[in-house]
Write a protein that holds these residues in place. Structure first.
Motif, short mmCIF file in Angstrom:
data_model
loop_
_atom_site.label_atom_id
_atom_site.label_comp_id
_atom_site.label_asym_id
_atom_site.label_seq_id
_atom_site.Cartn_x
_atom_site.Cartn_y
_atom_site.Cartn_z
N VAL A 138 87.31 67.13 91.85
CA VAL A 138 87.42 67.03 90.39
C VAL A 138 87.42 68.38 89.67
O VAL A 138 87.61 68.44 88.46
N LEU A 139 87.23 69.45 90.40
CA LEU A 139 87.21 70.78 89.79
C LEU A 139 88.63 71.34 89.68
O LEU A 139 89.07 72.13 90.50
N LYS A 140 89.32 70.89 88.66
CA LYS A 140 90.68 71.39 88.39
C LYS A 140 90.80 71.58 86.88
O LYS A 140 90.37 70.73 86.11
N GLY A 141 91.37 72.69 86.47
CA GLY A 141 91.49 72.97 85.04
C GLY A 141 90.16 73.39 84.44
O GLY A 141 89.20 73.66 85.15
N PRO A 142 90.08 73.45 83.11
CA PRO A 142 88.83 73.87 82.46
C PRO A 142 87.71 72.88 82.79
O PRO A 142 87.87 71.68 82.64
N SER A 143 86.58 73.41 83.27
CA SER A 143 85.51 72.53 83.72
C SER A 143 84.14 73.01 83.24
O SER A 143 83.89 74.21 83.16
N ALA A 144 83.29 72.05 82.95
CA ALA A 144 81.88 72.30 82.68
C ALA A 144 81.09 71.29 83.51
O ALA A 144 81.47 70.12 83.60
N ILE A 145 80.02 71.75 84.12
CA ILE A 145 79.19 70.89 84.94
C ILE A 145 78.02 70.41 84.08
O ILE A 145 77.41 71.18 83.36
N VAL A 146 77.72 69.11 84.20
CA VAL A 146 76.63 68.49 83.44
C VAL A 146 75.68 67.86 84.43
O VAL A 146 76.11 67.14 85.34
N TRP A 147 74.36 68.12 84.28
CA TRP A 147 73.37 67.53 85.15
C TRP A 147 72.06 67.37 84.41
O TRP A 147 71.87 67.92 83.33
N GLY A 148 71.16 66.60 84.99
CA GLY A 148 69.83 66.41 84.42
C GLY A 148 69.64 65.00 83.90
O GLY A 148 70.34 64.07 84.30
N GLY A 149 68.70 64.85 82.99
CA GLY A 149 68.40 63.53 82.46
C GLY A 149 67.51 62.75 83.41
O GLY A 149 67.03 63.27 84.41
N GLU A 150 67.29 61.49 83.09
CA GLU A 150 66.43 60.61 83.88
C GLU A 150 66.98 60.38 85.28
O GLU A 150 66.27 60.51 86.27
N ASP A 151 68.23 59.99 85.35
CA ASP A 151 68.91 59.74 86.61
C ASP A 151 70.42 59.81 86.36
O ASP A 151 70.85 60.02 85.24
N ILE A 152 71.20 59.61 87.39
CA ILE A 152 72.66 59.74 87.26
C ILE A 152 73.23 58.67 86.34
O ILE A 152 74.19 58.91 85.63
N VAL A 153 72.62 57.49 86.31
CA VAL A 153 73.12 56.42 85.45
C VAL A 153 72.89 56.78 83.97
O VAL A 153 73.79 56.63 83.15
#
Length: 161
Positions: free
Chosen positions: A73-88
Motif C-alpha cells: 500500500v505504500l505508493k504515492g504520497p503516504s502518511a502512516i497512522v497508528w495508535g488508539g485503543e486497537d486497530i478497530v
C-alpha cells in the motif's frame, strides 16, 4: 540523502512505533495545511499518531519490525497512522475522518504480515472492537448460569423443592 541519514530516519520511525504492529496508510496530499493540522490535533487527543513518510524508507523500516504487509500500500504520497485503543478503533476513526474530510483517502494498512486494502479497512471499521468482544464473551460465559438460575426460580424449581 546519505546512508547515515536514512538509517537515522528508519530508527526514528521504528522508535516512534514502539511495539505497535498495526498501522494504516492514508493520503493527506489533497488536504490543505489548516485542515491537515486540525485533523492531526484531533487524532492526537485520541492517542493516535500520524507521520508523513518516504515510501522506500517506511517500507524498509516497517519490514524490519515485522510489518511486511505494508509494502503493497505504500505508493504515492503516504502518511502512516497508528495508535488508539486497537486497530478497530483506529480504522473507525480514520473511516469517519475520510467521510467528514472527503479529500482524505485511506490507501490500506497492515496488521503484522497481513496487508489490508482500503475496502478491508472499511469493513474492519464496522466490526466490534476489543471492549465489545470482551463484553460479548463475558455475556456468553454468564448465560448458562443465568438460565439455570432462572429455571430454579421458575415454576419447575418450586416442584423440585
Amino acid at each position: 540523502m546519505s546512508k547515515i541519514v536514512k538509517q537515522l530516519m528508519i530508527a526514528d520511525l521504528q522508535a516512534s512505533l514502539g511495539d505497535c504492529r498495526e498501522v494504516l496508510v492514508v493520503d493527506v496530499s489533497k488536504l490543505d495545511a489548516v485542515a491537515t493540522n486540525k485533523w492531526r490535533q484531533g487524532l492526537h487527543k485520541k492517542q493516535i499518531r500520524v507521520m508523513g513518510v518516504k515510501n522506500a524508507l517506511a517500507a524498509k523500516s516497517l519490514s524490519d519490525i515485522g510489518l511486511t504487509g505494508i509494502r503493497d500500500v505504500l505508493k504515492g504520497p503516504s502518511a502512516i497512522v497508528w495508535g488508539g485503543e486497537d486497530i478497530v478503533a483506529l480504522a473507525r476513526q480514520i473511516t469517519e475522518d475520510v467521510k467528514r474530510l472527503q479529500k482524505l483517502e485511506v490507501k490500506g494498512g497492515a496488521i503484522g504480515e497481513t496487508s489490508l486494502s482500503a475496502a478491508q479497512v472499511d469493513s474492519l471499521s464496522k466490526s466490534p472492537g476489543r471492549k465489545e468482544l470482551i463484553a460479548q464473551i463475558a455475556g456468553l460465559i454468564r448465560s448458562p448460569g443465568a438460565r439455570l438460575a432462572g429455571a430454579i426460580q421458575g415454576p419447575g424449581g418450586k416442584l423440585a423443592g
